[in-house]
Scaffold this motif. Structure first.
Motif, mmCIF file in Angstrom:
data_model
loop_
_atom_site.group_PDB
_atom_site.id
_atom_site.type_symbol
_atom_site.label_atom_id
_atom_site.label_comp_id
_atom_site.label_asym_id
_atom_site.label_seq_id
_atom_site.Cartn_x
_atom_site.Cartn_y
_atom_site.Cartn_z
ATOM 1 N N CYS A 13 0.635 -1.320 0.160
ATOM 2 C CA CYS A 13 0.045 -0.191 -0.236
ATOM 3 C C CYS A 13 0.614 1.021 -0.174
ATOM 4 O O CYS A 13 2.075 1.419 0.315
ATOM 5 N N PHE A 14 0.450 2.084 -1.118
ATOM 6 C CA PHE A 14 1.098 3.422 -0.289
ATOM 7 C C PHE A 14 1.137 4.089 0.766
ATOM 8 O O PHE A 14 2.194 4.615 1.201
ATOM 9 N N THR A 15 -0.018 3.792 1.244
ATOM 10 C CA THR A 15 -0.437 4.754 2.327
ATOM 11 C C THR A 15 -0.729 3.635 4.136
ATOM 12 O O THR A 15 -1.538 2.234 3.568
ATOM 13 N N ASN A 16 -0.442 4.653 5.086
ATOM 14 C CA ASN A 16 -1.074 3.845 5.671
ATOM 15 C C ASN A 16 -2.380 4.255 6.282
ATOM 16 O O ASN A 16 -2.814 2.622 6.689
ATOM 17 N N GLN A 17 -3.359 4.753 6.096
ATOM 18 C CA GLN A 17 -4.483 4.637 5.606
ATOM 19 C C GLN A 17 -4.815 3.374 4.662
ATOM 20 O O GLN A 17 -5.978 3.115 5.202
ATOM 21 N N ASP A 18 -4.437 3.433 3.551
ATOM 22 C CA ASP A 18 -4.587 2.367 2.789
ATOM 23 C C ASP A 18 -4.557 1.056 3.216
ATOM 24 O O ASP A 18 -4.964 -0.165 3.086
ATOM 25 N N ARG A 19 -2.712 0.676 4.138
ATOM 26 C CA ARG A 19 -3.076 -0.136 5.285
ATOM 27 C C ARG A 19 -3.943 -0.564 6.347
ATOM 28 O O ARG A 19 -4.411 -2.071 5.664
ATOM 29 N N ASN A 20 -4.712 0.477 6.469
ATOM 30 C CA ASN A 20 -5.592 -0.143 7.722
ATOM 31 C C ASN A 20 -7.051 -0.564 7.090
ATOM 32 O O ASN A 20 -7.219 -0.987 7.520
ATOM 33 N N TYR A 21 -6.982 -0.178 6.170
ATOM 34 C CA TYR A 21 -8.422 -0.058 5.537
ATOM 35 C C TYR A 21 -8.175 -1.872 4.997
ATOM 36 O O TYR A 21 -9.211 -2.584 5.354
ATOM 37 N N PHE A 22 -7.562 -2.259 4.951
ATOM 38 C CA PHE A 22 -6.608 -3.294 4.317
ATOM 39 C C PHE A 22 -7.121 -4.634 4.678
ATOM 40 O O PHE A 22 -7.476 -5.856 5.134
ATOM 41 N N ILE A 23 -6.418 -4.256 6.456
ATOM 42 C CA ILE A 23 -5.875 -4.830 7.425
ATOM 43 C C ILE A 23 -7.109 -4.909 7.690
ATOM 44 O O ILE A 23 -7.858 -6.730 7.997
ATOM 45 N N ASN A 24 -8.540 -3.990 7.937
ATOM 46 C CA ASN A 24 -9.160 -4.407 8.866
ATOM 47 C C ASN A 24 -10.228 -4.511 8.070
ATOM 48 O O ASN A 24 -11.387 -5.890 8.666
ATOM 49 N N GLN A 25 -10.521 -4.119 6.368
ATOM 50 C CA GLN A 25 -11.820 -4.217 6.068
ATOM 51 C C GLN A 25 -11.683 -6.116 5.673
ATOM 52 O O GLN A 25 -12.643 -6.403 5.651
ATOM 53 N N TYR A 26 -11.009 -6.733 5.793
ATOM 54 C CA TYR A 26 -10.519 -8.382 5.222
ATOM 55 C C TYR A 26 -10.280 -8.947 5.753
ATOM 56 O O TYR A 26 -9.397 -10.198 5.744
ATOM 57 N N ASN A 27 -9.639 -8.748 6.948
ATOM 58 C CA ASN A 27 -9.411 -9.184 8.047
ATOM 59 C C ASN A 27 -7.944 -9.713 7.748
ATOM 60 O O ASN A 27 -7.445 -11.497 8.138
ATOM 61 N N LEU A 28 -6.458 -9.149 7.734
ATOM 62 C CA LEU A 28 -5.624 -9.438 6.795
ATOM 63 C C LEU A 28 -4.344 -9.227 8.301
ATOM 64 O O LEU A 28 -4.514 -8.183 8.923
#
Length: 181
Positions: A113-128
């Motif tokens: 991911c380019f940003t921490n916001q995107d990183r957090n989104y993918f972790i939380n949204q898709y339980n990664l």
């Protein structure tokens, strides 16, 4: 691999100095057997498959990974779901995009991911797992960044992206310089 639709500047692609395989859209998006045959004609192995399109990962990337026994790196430029929401896509389309994005993120070995916001989104949204989702500055912004994805044996990257898009050409060059200095 470059999906050739007829408008790419072939001379510019040749000037990159990269081994580029031109394929038609039907092969690029829907014919993994033909794509594998073309790639096998150019190299004996693939170590990493890098893709940014979640739908392409689901339809092609997983079959390519199975064939080459390599890693898939999902490199989303953004969350397709969030873009669809901002563009007021209908509910059915948003659900389909979310399913592709979720499946691509979960099936990939790494999500960049380019940003921490995107990183957090993918972790939380898709339980990664947190260690699976990395944030980095694109090499164009930070030429001192070093990837830690080095394969153990050969040095082949299968990049499925549009090479008529100049940032992708730069990204491939940066991958070659950064990953295999």
């Amino acid at each position: 691999i470059h999906c050739y639709r007829g408008w790419s500047d072939i001379r510019q692609l040749k000037r990159t100095g990269l081994n580029i395989i031109l394929v038609d859209p039907a092969t690029y998006y829907h014919n993994p057997k033909k794509l594998i045959k073309l790639v096998d004609g150019e190299t004996s192995s693939v170590d990493i498959i890098q893709m940014q399109d979640p739908e392409l990962i689901v339809h092609m990337g997983l079959k390519l990974r199975e064939h080459y026994h390599c890693k898939i790196i999902f490199h989303p430029h953004y969350s397709s779901v969030r873009v669809a929401e901002k563009l007021n896509a209908n509910q059915t389309r948003k659900m389909l995009i979310k399913q592709y994005e979720k499946n691509a993120a979960r099936a990939s070995d790494t999500v960049l991911c380019f940003t921490n916001q995107d990183r957090n989104y993918f972790i939380n949204q898709y339980n990664l797992e947190k260690k699976k989702v990395l944030t980095y500055k694109p090499p164009a912004y930070d030429l001192n960044y070093k990837f830690n994805l080095r394969p153990k044996h050969s040095r082949n990257i299968l990049f499925l992206g549009s090479l008529y898009f100049q940032p992708n050409v730069k990204a491939v060059g940066s991958l070659m310089k950064q990953l295999y200095p």
